[in-house]
Design a protein around this motif. Structure first.
Motif, PDB file in Angstrom:
ATOM      1  N   GLU A   1       0.818  -1.220   0.000  1.00 15.85           N
ATOM      2  CA  GLU A   1       0.000   0.000   0.000  1.00 15.85           C
ATOM      3  C   GLU A   1       0.847   1.264   0.000  1.00 15.85           C
ATOM      4  OE1 GLU A   1      -3.378   0.481  -0.304  1.00 15.85           O
ATOM      5  OE2 GLU A   1      -3.353  -1.643  -0.827  1.00 15.85           O
ATOM      6  N   THR A   2       2.072   1.158   0.516  1.00 12.18           N
ATOM      7  CA  THR A   2       2.946   2.330   0.587  1.00 12.18           C
ATOM      8  C   THR A   2       3.800   2.496  -0.668  1.00 12.18           C
ATOM      9  OG1 THR A   2       4.710   1.092   1.675  1.00 12.18           O
ATOM     10  CG2 THR A   2       3.093   2.201   3.098  1.00 12.18           C
ATOM     11  N   GLY A   3       3.818   1.499  -1.521  1.00 11.22           N
ATOM     12  CA  GLY A   3       4.616   1.593  -2.742  1.00 11.22           C
ATOM     13  C   GLY A   3       6.103   1.527  -2.493  1.00 11.22           C
ATOM     14  N   ARG A   4       6.499   0.600  -1.641  1.00 12.70           N
ATOM     15  CA  ARG A   4       7.933   0.421  -1.401  1.00 12.70           C
ATOM     16  C   ARG A   4       8.636   0.218  -2.747  1.00 12.70           C
ATOM     17  NH1 ARG A   4       8.730  -2.395   4.277  1.00 12.70           N
ATOM     18  NH2 ARG A   4       6.792  -1.677   5.199  1.00 12.70           N
ATOM     19  N   PRO A   5       9.815   0.809  -2.917  1.00 14.84           N
ATOM     20  CA  PRO A   5      10.493   0.721  -4.215  1.00 14.84           C
ATOM     21  C   PRO A   5      10.657  -0.703  -4.752  1.00 14.84           C
ATOM     22  CG  PRO A   5      11.529   2.398  -2.894  1.00 14.84           C
ATOM     23  CD  PRO A   5      10.532   1.699  -2.001  1.00 14.84           C
ATOM     24  N   LEU A   6      11.040  -1.659  -3.892  1.00  6.72           N
ATOM     25  CA  LEU A   6      11.212  -3.032  -4.353  1.00  6.72           C
ATOM     26  C   LEU A   6       9.883  -3.610  -4.843  1.00  6.72           C
ATOM     27  CD1 LEU A   6      12.866  -5.573  -4.844  1.00  6.72           C
ATOM     28  CD2 LEU A   6      12.446  -6.197  -2.463  1.00  6.72           C
ATOM     29  N   MET A   7       8.812  -3.346  -4.114  1.00  3.84           N
ATOM     30  CA  MET A   7       7.504  -3.876  -4.505  1.00  3.84           C
ATOM     31  C   MET A   7       7.017  -3.230  -5.804  1.00  3.84           C
ATOM     32  SD  MET A   7       7.149  -6.230  -2.369  1.00  3.84           S
ATOM     33  CE  MET A   7       5.509  -6.783  -2.777  1.00  3.84           C
ATOM     34  N   ALA A   8       7.294  -1.944  -5.977  1.00  5.44           N
ATOM     35  CA  ALA A   8       6.925  -1.272  -7.225  1.00  5.44           C
ATOM     36  C   ALA A   8       7.699  -1.881  -8.390  1.00  5.44           C
ATOM     37  CB  ALA A   8       7.181   0.232  -7.116  1.00  5.44           C
ATOM     38  N   ALA A   9       8.993  -2.150  -8.174  1.00 11.24           N
ATOM     39  CA  ALA A   9       9.809  -2.763  -9.225  1.00 11.24           C
ATOM     40  C   ALA A   9       9.287  -4.160  -9.563  1.00 11.24           C
ATOM     41  CB  ALA A   9      11.274  -2.833  -8.788  1.00 11.24           C
ATOM     42  N   LEU A  10       8.966  -4.949  -8.540  1.00 12.35           N
ATOM     43  CA  LEU A  10       8.454  -6.301  -8.797  1.00 12.35           C
ATOM     44  C   LEU A  10       7.102  -6.262  -9.499  1.00 12.35           C
ATOM     45  CD1 LEU A  10       9.493  -8.116  -5.504  1.00 12.35           C
ATOM     46  CD2 LEU A  10      10.534  -8.347  -7.780  1.00 12.35           C
ATOM     47  N   ASP A  11       6.277  -5.287  -9.172  1.00 18.17           N
ATOM     48  CA  ASP A  11       4.991  -5.137  -9.842  1.00 18.17           C
ATOM     49  C   ASP A  11       5.210  -4.844 -11.327  1.00 18.17           C
ATOM     50  OD1 ASP A  11       2.321  -4.764 -10.512  1.00 18.17           O
ATOM     51  OD2 ASP A  11       1.983  -3.137  -9.096  1.00 18.17           O
ATOM     52  N   LEU A  12       6.092  -3.906 -11.629  1.00 18.43           N
ATOM     53  CA  LEU A  12       6.381  -3.577 -13.028  1.00 18.43           C
ATOM     54  C   LEU A  12       6.992  -4.771 -13.758  1.00 18.43           C
ATOM     55  CD1 LEU A  12       6.567  -1.511 -15.348  1.00 18.43           C
ATOM     56  CD2 LEU A  12       8.816  -0.883 -14.443  1.00 18.43           C
ATOM     57  N   LEU A  13       8.002  -5.390 -13.164  1.00 18.31           N
ATOM     58  CA  LEU A  13       8.706  -6.494 -13.823  1.00 18.31           C
ATOM     59  C   LEU A  13       7.859  -7.748 -13.923  1.00 18.31           C
ATOM     60  CD1 LEU A  13      12.230  -6.032 -12.222  1.00 18.31           C
ATOM     61  CD2 LEU A  13      11.423  -5.249 -14.471  1.00 18.31           C
ATOM     62  N   GLY A  14       6.842  -7.858 -13.090  1.00 15.62           N
ATOM     63  CA  GLY A  14       5.966  -9.021 -13.121  1.00 15.62           C
ATOM     64  C   GLY A  14       4.894  -8.972 -14.191  1.00 15.62           C
ATOM     65  N   ARG A  15       4.808  -7.880 -14.910  1.00 14.80           N
ATOM     66  CA  ARG A  15       3.826  -7.802 -15.986  1.00 14.80           C
ATOM     67  C   ARG A  15       4.270  -8.686 -17.149  1.00 14.80           C
ATOM     68  NH1 ARG A  15       1.360  -1.729 -15.948  1.00 14.80           N
ATOM     69  NH2 ARG A  15       0.756  -1.836 -13.756  1.00 14.80           N
ATOM     70  N   ARG A  16       3.274  -9.306 -17.765  1.00 14.33           N
ATOM     71  CA  ARG A  16       3.532 -10.242 -18.858  1.00 14.33           C
ATOM     72  C   ARG A  16       4.431  -9.606 -19.926  1.00 14.33           C
ATOM     73  NH1 ARG A  16      -0.725 -11.973 -23.149  1.00 14.33           N
ATOM     74  NH2 ARG A  16      -1.294  -9.851 -22.664  1.00 14.33           N
ATOM     75  N   TRP A  17       5.490 -10.295 -20.296  1.00 15.36           N
ATOM     76  CA  TRP A  17       6.446  -9.950 -21.341  1.00 15.36           C
ATOM     77  C   TRP A  17       7.462  -8.880 -20.942  1.00 15.36           C
ATOM     78  CZ3 TRP A  17       7.071 -13.114 -25.272  1.00 15.36           C
ATOM     79  CH2 TRP A  17       5.982 -13.854 -25.734  1.00 15.36           C
ATOM     80  N   THR A  18       7.310  -8.229 -19.798  1.00 19.85           N
ATOM     81  CA  THR A  18       8.204  -7.128 -19.453  1.00 19.85           C
ATOM     82  C   THR A  18       9.659  -7.571 -19.353  1.00 19.85           C
ATOM     83  OG1 THR A  18       6.442  -5.919 -18.342  1.00 19.85           O
ATOM     84  CG2 THR A  18       8.693  -5.347 -17.720  1.00 19.85           C
ATOM     85  N   LEU A  19       9.916  -8.626 -18.605  1.00 20.34           N
ATOM     86  CA  LEU A  19      11.305  -9.090 -18.473  1.00 20.34           C
ATOM     87  C   LEU A  19      11.876  -9.554 -19.808  1.00 20.34           C
ATOM     88  CD1 LEU A  19      11.195 -10.895 -15.035  1.00 20.34           C
ATOM     89  CD2 LEU A  19      12.557  -8.876 -15.628  1.00 20.34           C
ATOM     90  N   ARG A  20      11.045 -10.151 -20.630  1.00 25.40           N
ATOM     91  CA  ARG A  20      11.530 -10.603 -21.944  1.00 25.40           C
ATOM     92  C   ARG A  20      11.958  -9.424 -22.798  1.00 25.40           C
ATOM     93  NH1 ARG A  20      10.976 -15.232 -25.229  1.00 25.40           N
ATOM     94  NH2 ARG A  20      12.317 -14.842 -27.007  1.00 25.40           N
TER      95      ARG A  20
END
Length: 112
Positions: A17-36
């Motif tokens: 809920e606070t948008g910790r930087p690591l959690m924000a990064a994991l949220d972005l990187l966890g989107r389909r195809w992003t890491l690829r």
């Protein structure tokens, strides 16, 4: 515009809920195809069509969405020959290398 806002530190994201930087990064990187997409840009500039081909013909709309998100997140930018990683994107790629090594060790452990 994507259905969900682009994850950013300091804003609520999946898992924080606070948008910790690591959690924000994991949220972005966890989107389909992003890491690829990030992985395919590791060797330099790539045009849209070539990037789509390298990503096993993902849909143009998904690729455009991911590139837009990664551009807004300052991980990707347009270069002379297409898309490329920014210095921040290069640092992300460096941070992912230990995870790649761990994945190889995990694969080996599962085979034993």
């Amino acid at each position: 515009m994507p259905d969900h806002p682009i994850p950013r530190p300091g804003r609520p994201v999946r898992g924080s809920e606070t948008g910790r930087p690591l959690m924000a990064a994991l949220d972005l990187l966890g989107r389909r195809w992003t890491l690829r997409v990030i992985w395919e840009l590791r060797e330099g500039d790539v045009g849209f069509r070539e990037l789509r081909r390298r990503c096993e013909h993902m849909s143009s709309s998904v690729l455009a969405t991911r590139l837009g998100e990664l551009t807004e997140a300052r991980i990707v930018e347009t270069g002379g020959e297409g898309y490329c990683l920014t210095p921040l994107g290069e640092r992300l790629l460096d941070a992912l290398h230990p995870l790649e090594k761990w994945g190889l060790a995990w694969e080996k452990a599962l085979r034993e």
